[in-house]
Design a protein around this motif. Structure first.
Motif, mmCIF file in Angstrom:
data_model
loop_
_atom_site.group_PDB
_atom_site.id
_atom_site.type_symbol
_atom_site.label_atom_id
_atom_site.label_comp_id
_atom_site.label_asym_id
_atom_site.label_seq_id
_atom_site.Cartn_x
_atom_site.Cartn_y
_atom_site.Cartn_z
ATOM 1 N N ALA A 113 0.840 -1.203 0.000
ATOM 2 C CA ALA A 113 0.000 0.000 0.000
ATOM 3 C C ALA A 113 0.875 1.253 0.000
ATOM 4 C CB ALA A 113 -0.915 -0.005 1.218
ATOM 5 N N GLN A 114 1.988 1.213 0.739
ATOM 6 C CA GLN A 114 2.891 2.363 0.748
ATOM 7 C C GLN A 114 3.565 2.551 -0.610
ATOM 8 O OE1 GLN A 114 5.590 1.863 4.029
ATOM 9 N NE2 GLN A 114 4.127 2.696 5.508
ATOM 10 N N VAL A 115 3.898 1.445 -1.283
ATOM 11 C CA VAL A 115 4.498 1.537 -2.613
ATOM 12 C C VAL A 115 3.509 2.177 -3.591
ATOM 13 C CG1 VAL A 115 5.350 0.194 -4.577
ATOM 14 C CG2 VAL A 115 6.090 -0.385 -2.276
ATOM 15 N N SER A 120 0.820 7.669 -6.340
ATOM 16 C CA SER A 120 -0.471 8.341 -6.507
ATOM 17 C C SER A 120 -0.269 9.751 -7.067
ATOM 18 C CB SER A 120 -1.213 8.405 -5.173
ATOM 19 O OG SER A 120 -0.545 9.302 -4.308
ATOM 20 N N LEU A 121 -1.321 10.269 -7.652
ATOM 21 C CA LEU A 121 -1.267 11.585 -8.290
ATOM 22 C C LEU A 121 -1.221 12.718 -7.271
ATOM 23 C CD1 LEU A 121 -3.834 10.982 -11.165
ATOM 24 C CD2 LEU A 121 -1.347 11.007 -11.328
ATOM 25 N N ASP A 130 9.602 9.596 3.228
ATOM 26 C CA ASP A 130 8.779 8.583 2.546
ATOM 27 C C ASP A 130 9.574 7.305 2.284
ATOM 28 O OD1 ASP A 130 6.541 10.293 2.393
ATOM 29 O OD2 ASP A 130 7.336 11.227 0.567
ATOM 30 N N ILE A 131 10.789 7.477 1.822
ATOM 31 C CA ILE A 131 11.647 6.316 1.539
ATOM 32 C C ILE A 131 12.000 5.588 2.831
ATOM 33 C CG2 ILE A 131 13.886 5.596 0.610
ATOM 34 C CD1 ILE A 131 11.815 6.424 -1.480
ATOM 35 N N ARG A 135 11.194 1.738 3.496
ATOM 36 C CA ARG A 135 12.247 0.780 3.869
ATOM 37 C C ARG A 135 11.882 0.051 5.169
ATOM 38 N NH1 ARG A 135 16.335 4.113 4.436
ATOM 39 N NH2 ARG A 135 16.951 3.941 2.255
ATOM 40 N N ARG A 136 11.377 0.785 6.130
ATOM 41 C CA ARG A 136 11.002 0.173 7.415
ATOM 42 C C ARG A 136 9.891 -0.852 7.225
ATOM 43 N NH1 ARG A 136 7.472 1.662 11.823
ATOM 44 N NH2 ARG A 136 8.296 0.770 13.736
#
Length: 170
Positions: A113-115, A120-121, A130-131, A135-136
């Motif tokens: 979902a995070q990917v 998203s627009l 965000d990265i 990663r977490r």
């Protein structure tokens, strides 16, 4: 099991030739152990004692070859792992293993979902925060997956018995 390859030596027996007895015990500490002297060796035995490499080689007369060693090492590792697992894990039920599987599914879903959210627009740019969160989430899912795989392997090998399930291993 590897101890089967080593020779057992009888403990040295104290005797009159290998002990120095104190002449007088007056004024001495009774807790002191007398020194041991090496036994007297005469003739051909003296030459053998002079060469320590000969004594060292006698130690390895019963040594295993590498294949035997590795076979017994693998057996020892299985025994140690089974014993440590039984002492560390009080009990394990199929319900607990299924809960771990469900937890893994949730973590993978959150990661995906995070990917998708990154694409998203609504987002103009992707930041380090965000990265870091992505990663977490991935690391958490991978770690739980490794744990679940370790549980499955332990159950398959018979290292971790499941309560309420018949074991295939005696």
């Amino acid at each position: 099991m590897l101890s089967m390859f080593s020779k057992r030596q009888a403990p040295e027996k104290p005797g009159p030739n290998n002990r120095i007895e104190p002449k007088s015990t007056r004024g001495r500490n009774d807790n002191v152990t007398p020194l041991k002297m090496p036994p007297k060796v005469e003739g051909d035995g003296a030459r053998a004692m002079a060469r320590p490499e000969v004594e060292r080689l006698k130690m390895f007369e019963n040594a295993p070859n590498s294949g035997q060693y590795l076979y017994h090492l693998a057996s020892d590792i299985r025994s140690f792992t089974r014993a440590e697992t039984e002492s560390a894990v009080v009990k394990c039920t199929p319900v607990e293993v299924q809960r771990v599987a469900r937890l893994l599914a949730k973590l993978k879903g959150r990661y995906l979902a995070q990917v998708v959210d990154l694409g998203s627009l609504k987002r103009a740019s992707i930041g380090e925060l965000d990265i870091g969160e992505l990663r977490r989430a991935r690391e958490m899912a991978e770690e739980v997956e490794r744990g679940l795989n370790a549980l499955r392997e332990a159950i398959e090998r018979g290292d971790l018995p499941l309560d309420g399930v018949k074991s295939e291993y005696p």
